[in-house]
Design a protein around this motif. Sequence first.
Motif, PDB file in Angstrom:
ATOM      1  N   THR A 272       0.853  -1.183   0.000  1.00 55.80           N
ATOM      2  CA  THR A 272       0.000   0.000   0.000  1.00 55.80           C
ATOM      3  C   THR A 272       0.892   1.237   0.000  1.00 55.80           C
ATOM      4  O   THR A 272       1.974   1.235   0.581  1.00 55.80           O
ATOM      5  CB  THR A 272      -0.935   0.027   1.215  1.00 55.80           C
ATOM      6  OG1 THR A 272      -0.157  -0.064   2.420  1.00 55.80           O
ATOM      7  CG2 THR A 272      -1.912  -1.134   1.170  1.00 55.80           C
TER       8      THR A 272
ATOM      9  N   SER B 241       2.567   4.589   0.873  1.00 53.22           N
ATOM     10  CA  SER B 241       2.769   5.528   1.970  1.00 53.22           C
ATOM     11  C   SER B 241       2.423   6.927   1.475  1.00 53.22           C
ATOM     12  O   SER B 241       2.196   7.144   0.278  1.00 53.22           O
ATOM     13  CB  SER B 241       4.230   5.490   2.421  1.00 53.22           C
ATOM     14  OG  SER B 241       5.081   5.932   1.359  1.00 53.22           O
ATOM     15  N   GLN B 242       2.410   7.880   2.379  1.00 48.55           N
ATOM     16  CA  GLN B 242       2.111   9.246   1.967  1.00 48.55           C
ATOM     17  C   GLN B 242       3.156   9.732   0.967  1.00 48.55           C
ATOM     18  O   GLN B 242       2.819  10.347  -0.052  1.00 48.55           O
ATOM     19  CB  GLN B 242       2.083  10.171   3.188  1.00 48.55           C
ATOM     20  CG  GLN B 242       1.753  11.631   2.861  1.00 48.55           C
ATOM     21  CD  GLN B 242       0.350  11.793   2.320  1.00 48.55           C
ATOM     22  OE1 GLN B 242      -0.631  11.493   3.009  1.00 48.55           O
ATOM     23  NE2 GLN B 242       0.216  12.260   1.091  1.00 48.55           N
ATOM     24  N   ALA B 243       4.432   9.436   1.249  1.00 46.43           N
ATOM     25  CA  ALA B 243       5.500   9.888   0.358  1.00 46.43           C
ATOM     26  C   ALA B 243       5.376   9.254  -1.019  1.00 46.43           C
ATOM     27  O   ALA B 243       5.510   9.927  -2.051  1.00 46.43           O
ATOM     28  CB  ALA B 243       6.862   9.573   0.967  1.00 46.43           C
TER      29      ALA B 243
ATOM     30  N   ALA C  78       2.649   7.943  -2.350  1.00 40.59           N
ATOM     31  CA  ALA C  78       1.418   8.438  -2.965  1.00 40.59           C
ATOM     32  C   ALA C  78       1.653   9.794  -3.625  1.00 40.59           C
ATOM     33  O   ALA C  78       1.154  10.059  -4.726  1.00 40.59           O
ATOM     34  CB  ALA C  78       0.312   8.533  -1.916  1.00 40.59           C
ATOM     35  N   ASP C  79       2.424  10.644  -2.959  1.00 42.12           N
ATOM     36  CA  ASP C  79       2.741  11.955  -3.546  1.00 42.12           C
ATOM     37  C   ASP C  79       3.542  11.795  -4.835  1.00 42.12           C
ATOM     38  O   ASP C  79       3.327  12.526  -5.808  1.00 42.12           O
ATOM     39  CB  ASP C  79       3.525  12.805  -2.540  1.00 42.12           C
ATOM     40  CG  ASP C  79       2.676  13.243  -1.350  1.00 42.12           C
ATOM     41  OD1 ASP C  79       1.434  13.185  -1.453  1.00 42.12           O
ATOM     42  OD2 ASP C  79       3.265  13.626  -0.318  1.00 42.12           O
TER      43      ASP C  79
ATOM     44  N   SER D  13       1.128  10.366  -7.493  1.00 45.02           N
ATOM     45  CA  SER D  13      -0.134  11.113  -7.647  1.00 45.02           C
ATOM     46  C   SER D  13      -1.347  10.197  -7.445  1.00 45.02           C
ATOM     47  O   SER D  13      -2.303  10.193  -8.231  1.00 45.02           O
ATOM     48  CB  SER D  13      -0.207  11.789  -9.019  1.00 45.02           C
ATOM     49  OG  SER D  13       0.846  12.716  -9.176  1.00 45.02           O
TER      50      SER D  13
ATOM     51  N   ASP E  12      -3.761   8.146  -4.020  1.00 44.64           N
ATOM     52  CA  ASP E  12      -4.144   8.340  -2.627  1.00 44.64           C
ATOM     53  C   ASP E  12      -3.306   7.453  -1.703  1.00 44.64           C
ATOM     54  O   ASP E  12      -2.982   6.313  -2.063  1.00 44.64           O
ATOM     55  CB  ASP E  12      -5.624   7.999  -2.433  1.00 44.64           C
ATOM     56  CG  ASP E  12      -6.534   8.949  -3.185  1.00 44.64           C
ATOM     57  OD1 ASP E  12      -6.161  10.127  -3.333  1.00 44.64           O
ATOM     58  OD2 ASP E  12      -7.612   8.506  -3.652  1.00 44.64           O
ATOM     59  N   PRO E  13      -2.957   7.943  -0.509  1.00 42.02           N
ATOM     60  CA  PRO E  13      -2.261   7.097   0.474  1.00 42.02           C
ATOM     61  C   PRO E  13      -3.087   5.850   0.778  1.00 42.02           C
ATOM     62  O   PRO E  13      -4.316   5.909   0.866  1.00 42.02           O
ATOM     63  CB  PRO E  13      -2.139   8.006   1.700  1.00 42.02           C
ATOM     64  CG  PRO E  13      -2.248   9.394   1.158  1.00 42.02           C
ATOM     65  CD  PRO E  13      -3.183   9.315  -0.011  1.00 42.02           C
TER      66      PRO E  13
ATOM     67  N   GLN F  90      -3.474   3.382  -1.197  1.00 40.52           N
ATOM     68  CA  GLN F  90      -3.883   2.740  -2.442  1.00 40.52           C
ATOM     69  C   GLN F  90      -2.899   1.632  -2.787  1.00 40.52           C
ATOM     70  O   GLN F  90      -1.697   1.755  -2.530  1.00 40.52           O
ATOM     71  CB  GLN F  90      -3.926   3.773  -3.562  1.00 40.52           C
ATOM     72  CG  GLN F  90      -4.543   3.268  -4.864  1.00 40.52           C
ATOM     73  CD  GLN F  90      -4.814   4.409  -5.828  1.00 40.52           C
ATOM     74  OE1 GLN F  90      -5.199   5.505  -5.419  1.00 40.52           O
ATOM     75  NE2 GLN F  90      -4.602   4.152  -7.120  1.00 40.52           N
TER      76      GLN F  90
END
Length: 239
Positions: free
Chosen positions: A188, A190-192, A194-195, A198, A200-201, A203
């Motif tokens: 899945t 991570s926030q980093a 996902a950024d 592009s 969603d965290p 996902q």
Amino acid sequence: MTDMRLPLYQRLRDDMLARIAAGDWAPGTAIPTEAELTKYYGVAVGTLRRAVETLVQDGLMERSQGRGTFIRRPNFDGSLFRFFRHVDSQGERRVPTGRVMVRHEESAGRRVADALGLEEGASVVYLERVRQIDGQTIFHEQIWLDTRRFAPLLTVDPADFGNLLYPFYEQQCGQLIGAAEETLSVATASQAMADRLSIDPGQPVIVIERIAKGYDATPLEFRRSTGDAGPFRYRVDIT
């Protein structure tokens, strides 16, 4: 050092691989003729043919009717995309370009050290690369290389790396990639990550870890490629 307990054709095979890894025989070129090789090694033609056949079966050499036997240069870049489908509005397949964003020297952690056959804490060259289509990041790649073999990369401008890394390794460092093993898993984002992609965290993402090896089976590169699981497809034919 060659293990003298091995059958002669296997020792011959290993010596041929060592010559390729040393750059004596370049990928894409023909090896010497049977007559030349049997004279050079002092072996029977049957032994030579058996050694060459094992290399052909392993995909390291290929025969061309009427032209000879050639050192094969595998297409690793295409292997990443056999599981992913990226098409444009006309349905044409698109292959992402590559751009190196980060390049520095660091100490190898346990996972990297194990993959490259190094001691933990050994110096490695670290590359961070994005694969993009029309400016959108499709894959994020982390790459580790033994500094002793790839130190010249530390002085190359990241903008000069180009889209294909393996020919660049050969050109800049004299290191030839001849084979690779890949492991695919699902994670899945991570926030980093996902950024970077592009998305969603949390996902789903597909992670492909590759250990690329020289023609003599020495680990040369450890690569981790992460991409959105959305365009991922898996197909297998069962007969």
